[in-house]
Design an enzyme around this catalytic site. Structure first.
Site, PDB file in Angstrom:
ATOM      1  N   GLU A   1       0.817  -1.215   0.000  1.00  0.00           N
ATOM      2  CA  GLU A   1       0.000   0.000   0.000  1.00  0.00           C
ATOM      3  C   GLU A   1       0.853   1.270   0.000  1.00  0.00           C
ATOM      4  O   GLU A   1       0.802   2.054   0.949  1.00  0.00           O
ATOM      5  CB  GLU A   1      -0.893   0.008   1.244  1.00  0.00           C
ATOM      6  CG  GLU A   1      -1.846  -1.174   1.296  1.00  0.00           C
ATOM      7  CD  GLU A   1      -2.534  -1.324   2.645  1.00  0.00           C
ATOM      8  OE1 GLU A   1      -3.599  -1.948   2.672  1.00  0.00           O
ATOM      9  OE2 GLU A   1      -2.008  -0.824   3.660  1.00  0.00           O
TER      10      GLU A   1
ATOM     11  N   GLY B   1       1.819   4.987  -0.502  1.00  0.00           N
ATOM     12  CA  GLY B   1       1.151   6.264  -0.742  1.00  0.00           C
ATOM     13  C   GLY B   1       2.206   7.286  -1.103  1.00  0.00           C
ATOM     14  O   GLY B   1       2.361   7.705  -2.250  1.00  0.00           O
ATOM     15  N   ARG B   2       3.024   7.606  -0.090  1.00  0.00           N
ATOM     16  CA  ARG B   2       4.079   8.602  -0.258  1.00  0.00           C
ATOM     17  C   ARG B   2       5.002   8.288  -1.437  1.00  0.00           C
ATOM     18  O   ARG B   2       5.372   9.170  -2.207  1.00  0.00           O
ATOM     19  CB  ARG B   2       4.899   8.644   1.025  1.00  0.00           C
ATOM     20  CG  ARG B   2       5.952   9.728   1.058  1.00  0.00           C
ATOM     21  CD  ARG B   2       6.923   9.530   2.223  1.00  0.00           C
ATOM     22  NE  ARG B   2       6.304   9.100   3.436  1.00  0.00           N
ATOM     23  CZ  ARG B   2       5.966   9.909   4.439  1.00  0.00           C
ATOM     24  NH1 ARG B   2       6.198  11.194   4.360  1.00  0.00           N
ATOM     25  NH2 ARG B   2       5.394   9.431   5.527  1.00  0.00           N
TER      26      ARG B   2
ATOM     27  N   ARG C   1       4.165  19.214   7.977  1.00  0.00           N
ATOM     28  CA  ARG C   1       5.081  18.107   8.279  1.00  0.00           C
ATOM     29  C   ARG C   1       6.360  18.580   8.989  1.00  0.00           C
ATOM     30  O   ARG C   1       6.898  17.879   9.827  1.00  0.00           O
ATOM     31  CB  ARG C   1       5.429  17.328   7.004  1.00  0.00           C
ATOM     32  CG  ARG C   1       4.195  16.661   6.372  1.00  0.00           C
ATOM     33  CD  ARG C   1       4.561  15.610   5.344  1.00  0.00           C
ATOM     34  NE  ARG C   1       5.200  14.474   5.949  1.00  0.00           N
ATOM     35  CZ  ARG C   1       6.482  14.259   6.002  1.00  0.00           C
ATOM     36  NH1 ARG C   1       7.318  15.116   5.414  1.00  0.00           N
ATOM     37  NH2 ARG C   1       6.971  13.202   6.605  1.00  0.00           N
TER      38      ARG C   1
ATOM     39  N   TYR D   1       6.584  16.728  12.417  1.00  0.00           N
ATOM     40  CA  TYR D   1       7.515  15.587  12.458  1.00  0.00           C
ATOM     41  C   TYR D   1       8.972  16.025  12.384  1.00  0.00           C
ATOM     42  O   TYR D   1       9.846  15.193  12.171  1.00  0.00           O
ATOM     43  CB  TYR D   1       7.286  14.625  11.285  1.00  0.00           C
ATOM     44  CG  TYR D   1       5.857  14.248  11.034  1.00  0.00           C
ATOM     45  CD1 TYR D   1       5.138  13.493  11.959  1.00  0.00           C
ATOM     46  CD2 TYR D   1       5.237  14.607   9.845  1.00  0.00           C
ATOM     47  CE1 TYR D   1       3.833  13.134  11.696  1.00  0.00           C
ATOM     48  CE2 TYR D   1       3.932  14.236   9.582  1.00  0.00           C
ATOM     49  CZ  TYR D   1       3.230  13.501  10.520  1.00  0.00           C
ATOM     50  OH  TYR D   1       1.940  13.142  10.262  1.00  0.00           O
TER      51      TYR D   1
ATOM     52  N   CYS E   1       0.614  32.865  12.443  1.00  0.00           N
ATOM     53  CA  CYS E   1       0.943  33.472  13.733  1.00  0.00           C
ATOM     54  C   CYS E   1       1.462  32.427  14.690  1.00  0.00           C
ATOM     55  O   CYS E   1       0.774  32.050  15.638  1.00  0.00           O
ATOM     56  CB  CYS E   1      -0.286  34.152  14.301  1.00  0.00           C
ATOM     57  SG  CYS E   1      -0.686  35.561  13.299  1.00  0.00           S
ATOM     58  N   GLU E   2       2.630  31.929  14.396  1.00  0.00           N
ATOM     59  CA  GLU E   2       3.208  30.899  15.234  1.00  0.00           C
ATOM     60  C   GLU E   2       4.677  30.766  14.860  1.00  0.00           C
ATOM     61  O   GLU E   2       5.000  30.656  13.682  1.00  0.00           O
ATOM     62  CB  GLU E   2       2.452  29.589  14.964  1.00  0.00           C
ATOM     63  CG  GLU E   2       2.879  28.503  15.878  1.00  0.00           C
ATOM     64  CD  GLU E   2       1.863  27.375  16.002  1.00  0.00           C
ATOM     65  OE1 GLU E   2       0.644  27.619  15.916  1.00  0.00           O
ATOM     66  OE2 GLU E   2       2.314  26.247  16.188  1.00  0.00           O
TER      67      GLU E   2
ATOM     68  N   TYR F   1       0.932  13.938   1.886  1.00  0.00           N
ATOM     69  CA  TYR F   1       0.679  14.435   3.246  1.00  0.00           C
ATOM     70  C   TYR F   1       0.893  15.936   3.387  1.00  0.00           C
ATOM     71  O   TYR F   1       1.253  16.419   4.454  1.00  0.00           O
ATOM     72  CB  TYR F   1       1.521  13.654   4.269  1.00  0.00           C
ATOM     73  CG  TYR F   1       1.287  12.160   4.188  1.00  0.00           C
ATOM     74  CD1 TYR F   1       0.065  11.604   4.564  1.00  0.00           C
ATOM     75  CD2 TYR F   1       2.279  11.305   3.695  1.00  0.00           C
ATOM     76  CE1 TYR F   1      -0.173  10.237   4.459  1.00  0.00           C
ATOM     77  CE2 TYR F   1       2.049   9.931   3.590  1.00  0.00           C
ATOM     78  CZ  TYR F   1       0.830   9.415   3.982  1.00  0.00           C
ATOM     79  OH  TYR F   1       0.610   8.065   3.871  1.00  0.00           O
TER      80      TYR F   1
HETATM   81  N1  LLP Z   1      -1.239   1.529   4.647  1.00  0.00           N
HETATM   82  C1  LLP Z   1      -1.635   1.864   5.883  1.00  0.00           C
HETATM   83  C2  LLP Z   1      -2.447   0.921   6.642  1.00  0.00           C
HETATM   84  C3  LLP Z   1      -1.264   3.089   6.436  1.00  0.00           C
HETATM   85  O1  LLP Z   1      -1.642   3.409   7.660  1.00  0.00           O
HETATM   86  C4  LLP Z   1      -0.470   3.984   5.670  1.00  0.00           C
HETATM   87  C5  LLP Z   1      -0.057   5.270   6.200  1.00  0.00           C
HETATM   88  C6  LLP Z   1      -0.110   3.601   4.377  1.00  0.00           C
HETATM   89  C7  LLP Z   1      -0.503   2.364   3.897  1.00  0.00           C
HETATM   90  C8  LLP Z   1       0.698   4.483   3.468  1.00  0.00           C
HETATM   91  O2  LLP Z   1       1.951   4.799   3.970  1.00  0.00           O
HETATM   92  P1  LLP Z   1       3.014   5.534   3.018  1.00  0.00           P
HETATM   93  O3  LLP Z   1       3.420   4.568   1.923  1.00  0.00           O
HETATM   94  O4  LLP Z   1       2.343   6.749   2.441  1.00  0.00           O
HETATM   95  O5  LLP Z   1       4.115   5.884   3.927  1.00  0.00           O
HETATM   96  N2  LLP Z   1       1.171  11.922   7.877  1.00  0.00           N
HETATM   97  C9  LLP Z   1       2.400  11.179   7.949  1.00  0.00           C
HETATM   98  C10 LLP Z   1       2.258   9.796   7.382  1.00  0.00           C
HETATM   99  C11 LLP Z   1       1.173   8.997   8.049  1.00  0.00           C
HETATM  100  C12 LLP Z   1       0.993   7.667   7.388  1.00  0.00           C
HETATM  101  C13 LLP Z   1      -0.185   6.984   7.920  1.00  0.00           C
HETATM  102  N3  LLP Z   1      -0.439   5.709   7.329  1.00  0.00           N
HETATM  103  C14 LLP Z   1       3.500  11.970   7.239  1.00  0.00           C
HETATM  104  O6  LLP Z   1       3.227  13.051   6.763  1.00  0.00           O
HETATM  105  O7  LLP Z   1       4.658  11.536   7.194  1.00  0.00           O
END
Ligand code: LLP
Length: 463
Positions: free
Chosen positions: A320, A322-323, A360, A364, A391-392, A421
Site C-alpha cells: 500500500e 502512498g508517499r 510536516r 515531524y 501566527c506561530e 501528506y
Molecule cells: N497503509 C496503511 C495501513 C497506512 O496506515 C499507511 C499510512 C499507508 C498504507 C501508506 O503509507 P506511506 O506509503 O504513504 O508511507 N502523515 C504522515 C504519514 C502517516 C501515514 C499513515 N499511514 C506523514 O506526513 O509523514
C-alpha cells in the site's frame, strides 16, 4: 540523516546551533533529480519548468501558494509499482497521502487498487468510478455508518483493526445479507526507524491486534467463526518514511508464522498477506530511497522463503504505497515576501503559505529542500530558514537551506517532494485558504483541486 559541520563562508552559518544543514551545493541552480518530479528542469532562461511549462507562467495563471503535480510522473510511478509486483500481487495506492477524483481516475487507468481510510475517501473513490472491489477500507475506528456504506458498496476488503470491529463488521454484513471479504491487521512488534508518530508496528499504539500473547490468533479464530465474514488474509503496516527493509522482513516473517499457525489449528491456508505501505522517499539529497523493483524483490523473496520453510503455498502479496507514489511528483510554489536578516542569528525568508499547506516540518521535524525557481542566480549561497505567514513561530517550511543571497521579495521558490501528506493534511489555520492542486502534463496545466476562497470559509460559518 547527516548533520555535517558547516563550512565557513555562507552568512550566519557559524551561529546555527540546531537543525539539519549540509554544505551548500556546488551549484544552487542545479535541481537534484532525486527530489524533483521527473519532468522538472531549468530552461535556458533560468526558469524552472514542469511538464514543459515555466513556473512563472503557472504562478501567473494559478497564483501562489499552489501545489503542481507532474501527472506523467505520477502515472509512471504507478506503472513502476504495478510492473515491479507483477500480476501475482496487488498494489493499493494509499489515498491518505493525497486523493482527488483525478487521482482516482489515473489509478484506475494505470491498474492500481486503492486504500481508503475514511468515509470521505471512500466517497471520492466511488464517485470517480473506482470499482468497489478494487478498494480496501482501513481505519482503527470506522463508524457503523462507514462500515455499512463500504459493505453495501461491495468493497474488496475491510481491514479489521480490533476485536470489537470483527463483531461489528460481521453484524453489519449479516444485516445487509452480504459476506464481506476481510483481512486482520496485526501489530508485529517491530520498532520501525522513523518518527514516533508515524511508526505503527510496535505494540503500544492504537492500530491493529498484537501478534504477541496470541491475540492475533484469537482474532483469526473469531473471524473464522462469525458469519458474514470471509477472512482472506493478514495485514501489517509497520510505519511510514522507512528506508531500511529489515523491518519489512521481520514483519513478513512474523505474518507468515501466523499463517502457519492458522493452517495448523484450522486446516486452512489464508490466501493473502498485505505488507502495508511506508517506503521512504527523498526529501533532500541525503535520502536514498529504493526503487519499486528492489522492494518487490526483497519482499517477494522473504515471503517465498518463509512460506517454503513453513510448507505453505506462497500467498498473494499486496502493498500500500502512498508517499512513494505521489510524494515526489509534486512541489509547492511560493512567492517570497519579507526577508529578515537577524544579524548574528539567522536569515528568515517568509513565503505566502506555511504550516497550513505543509504541517510536516512542524509536526515531524521533517526536512525539505528548496530552490529559487523563477530565475537563475549566481549570487553567493545564503543559509536561510523558510517560514510561513502564520501566527506561530513553529510555522517553519524548511528548517535550513541555501538560497542565493540576492533573493528578493517577488521571487518564486519551490519546495519539492510535497505530493504526499501536504495538501491532504492542509488546514485553514488563521483562515488560510487551502492552495489548489494543479496537474501538469505535456505542456498543459489543469486544476484538479481548486483553491479555497473566502466565500468557502464564510459558507461554512453559518453565523
Ligand atoms: N497503509 C496503511 C495501513 C497506512 O496506515 C499507511 C499510512 C499507508 C498504507 C501508506 O503509507 P506511506 O506509503 O504513504 O508511507 N502523515 C504522515 C504519514 C502517516 C501515514 C499513515 N499511514 C506523514 O506526513 O509523514
Amino acid at each position: 540523516m547527516s548533520r555535517s559541520a558547516h563550512p565557513a563562508g555562507p552568512r550566519h552559518a557559524d551561529v546555527l546551533t540546531e537543525g539539519h544543514y549540509t554544505a551548500p551545493p556546488a551549484d544552487l541552480n542545479a535541481l537534484d533529480e532525486k527530489v524533483w518530479a521527473r519532468t522538472v528542469s531549468r530552461n535556458d532562461d533560468g526558469a524552472v519548468t514542469v511538464g514543459g511549462i515555466e513556473v512563472t507562467r503557472l504562478a501567473e495563471e494559478f497564483g501562489t501558494p499552489a501545489y503542481f503535480l507532474d501527472e506523467s510522473d505520477f502515472r509512471a510511478r504507478c506503472r513502476a509499482w504495478a510492473d515491479a509486483f507483477g500480476p501475482g500481487a496487488d498494489v493499493f495506492y494509499a489515498g491518505k497521502a493525497f486523493l482527488s477524483r483525478a487521482v482516482v481516475r489515473w489509478l484506475k487507468e494505470e491498474g492500481l487498487n486503492l486504500d481508503v481510510c475514511s468515509g470521505g475517501e471512500l466517497t471520492t473513490a466511488l464517485d470517480a468510478g473506482m470499482p468497489a472491489e478494487r478498494i480496501a477500507f482501513h481505519g482503527n475506528n470506522k463508524t457503523v455508518a462507514e462500515i455499512e456504506r463500504a459493505v453495501q458498496a461491495g468493497v474488496g476488503r475491510i481491514v479489521l483493526d480490533s476485536f470489537q470491529e470483527i463483531v461489528r463488521v460481521s453484524h453489519i454484513a449479516q444485516r445487509l445479507g452480504k459476506r464481506q471479504r476481510v483481512q486482520i491487521r496485526v501489530t508485529v512488534g517491530v520498532e520501525a526507524h522513523t518518527h514516533e508518530f508515524i511508526a505503527t508496528a510496535h505494540e503500544d499504539q492504537k492500530f491493529g491486534i498484537a501478534l504477541a500473547g496470541g491475540q492475533a490468533a484469537e482474532a483469526v479464530r473469531r473471524a473464522l467463526t462469525l458469519d458474514g465474514l470471509e477472512l482472506i488474509g493478514i495485514h501489517s503496516h509497520i510505519g511510514s518514511q522507512i528506508f531500511d527493509m529489515a523491518g519489512f522482513e521481520v514483519s513478513a516473517r512474523r505474518v507468515v508464522q501466523l499463517l502457519a499457525e492458522v493452517r495448523d489449528e484450522h486446516g486452512i491456508e489464508l490466501p493473502e498477506i498485505d505488507l502495508g505501505g511506508g517506503l521512504g522517499i527523498a526529501y533532500t539529497s541525503d535520502d536514498d530511497p529504493r526503487e519499486p523493483h528492489e522492494i518487490a524483490k526483497a519482499l517477494g523473496d522473504i515471503v517465498t522463503r518463509e512460506c517454503e520453510a513453513a510448507g505453505l503455498a506462497t500467498p498473494r502479496i499486496s502493498v500500500e504505497p502512498g508517499r512513494a507514489i505521489v510524494g515526489p511528483t509534486a512541489f509547492t510554489l511560493y512567492e517570497v515576501g519579507t526577508i529578515k536578516h537577524l544579524e548574528g542569528l539567522r536569515t528568515y525568508v517568509s513565503v505566502d503559505g506555511g504550516m497550513s499547506d505543509n504541517i510536516r516540518t512542524a509536526l515531524y521535524d521533517a526536512e525539505y529542500s528548496v530552490a529559487l525557481v523563477s530565475r537563475r542566480s549566481d549570487a553567493e549561497p545564503m543559509l536561510v530558514r523558510v517560514v510561513g505567514k502564520h501566527c506561530e513561530s513553529g510555522d517553519i517550511v524548511v528548517k535550513d537551506a541555501f538560497l542565493p543571497s540576492d533573493l528578493a521579495p517577488g521571487d518564486l521558490i519551490a519546495v519539492p517532494a510535497t505530493g504526499a501528506y501536504c495538501r491532504s493534511m492542509a488546514s485553514n489555520y488563521n483562515h488560510a485558504l487551502r492552495p489548489p492542486v494543479v496537474a501538469v502534463r505535456d505542456g498543459e496545466a489543469r486544476v484538479i483541486v481548486r483553491r479555497e476562497t473566502e466565500e468557502d470559509l464564510l459558507r461554512l460559518d453559518v453565523g
